[in-house]
Scaffold this active site. Structure first.
Site, PDB file in Angstrom:
ATOM      1  N   ASP A   4       1.053  -1.272   0.154  1.00 58.43           N
ATOM      2  CA  ASP A   4       0.158  -0.029   0.061  1.00 58.43           C
ATOM      3  C   ASP A   4       0.827   1.201  -0.079  1.00 58.43           C
ATOM      4  OD1 ASP A   4      -2.268  -1.454   0.297  1.00 58.43           O
ATOM      5  OD2 ASP A   4      -1.795  -2.127   2.325  1.00 58.43           O
ATOM      6  N   HIS A  32      -4.717  -3.369   6.508  1.00 62.56           N
ATOM      7  CA  HIS A  32      -4.660  -3.629   5.203  1.00 62.56           C
ATOM      8  C   HIS A  32      -6.108  -3.867   4.424  1.00 62.56           C
ATOM      9  CE1 HIS A  32      -3.101  -4.725   0.994  1.00 62.56           C
ATOM     10  NE2 HIS A  32      -3.888  -5.810   1.326  1.00 62.56           N
TER      11      HIS A  32
END
Length: 172
Positions: A4, A32
């Site tokens: 990410d 996440h």
């Protein structure tokens, strides 16, 4: 959350016309998932504050953050499969920095929280760390967290609590 972070840094580089290597201190807070918080408040590009260079909080809130949060789903939708190469590359980045060190470059890493930054102890929550090499990590401590960031950090913290609580009955 390194995947990410890499995706967030690429978006900032694209938006500002800089190289990804010129983007620093982007932080992924929390889970996440679609509640993760990609934070640019401490980030820099070419040494200048990212938010000064972008100067568009509407883009940050309504394009950048949701795109980082949902990038995996976007790739699956476009390709019909996940981006295993991106995930593998991020895993390699993480392991390299863990053992070789990352200097003063911040890395978003989910570790078991001890309550840092007002997170719930015992949750696996991504925060910024410095990788010192040989498996030594140092929390980037003392960051000022504004109300905008606090709300998003609390949302991902709450989601992690709910996930933990939903499986508690399955654990010894």
């Amino acid at each position: 959350t390194r995947l990410d972070q890499n995706r967030a840094m690429a978006q900032v580089a694209e938006r500002t016309g800089a190289l990804v290597s010129d983007v620093e201190r982007v932080t992924i807070w929390g889970n996440h998932s679609a509640t993760q918080y990609p934070d640019l408040h401490h980030a820099t590009v070419e040494g200048a504050p990212v938010l000064d260079r972008i100067a568009d909080m509407d883009w940050v809130s309504n394009t950048f953050i949701p795109r980082v949060q949902k990038r995996g789903a976007e790739i699956i939708g476009a390709r019909g499969a996940s981006s295993a190469a991106s995930a593998a590359s991020s895993a390699i980045d993480n392991i390299r920095d863990y053992f070789a060190g990352s200097g003063e470059a911040w890395q978003s890493i989910a570790l078991c929280s001890n309550g840092e930054y007002d997170t719930t102890p015992g949750l696996w929550y991504s925060m910024p760390y410095l990788c010192r090499g040989d498996g030594k990590l140092e929390l980037v401590d003392g960051l000022e967290i504004n109300e905008y960031s606090r709300q998003r950090m609390n949302a991902t913290n709450q989601e992690l609590i709910e996930e933990r609580d939903s499986v508690k009955h399955l654990l010894p």
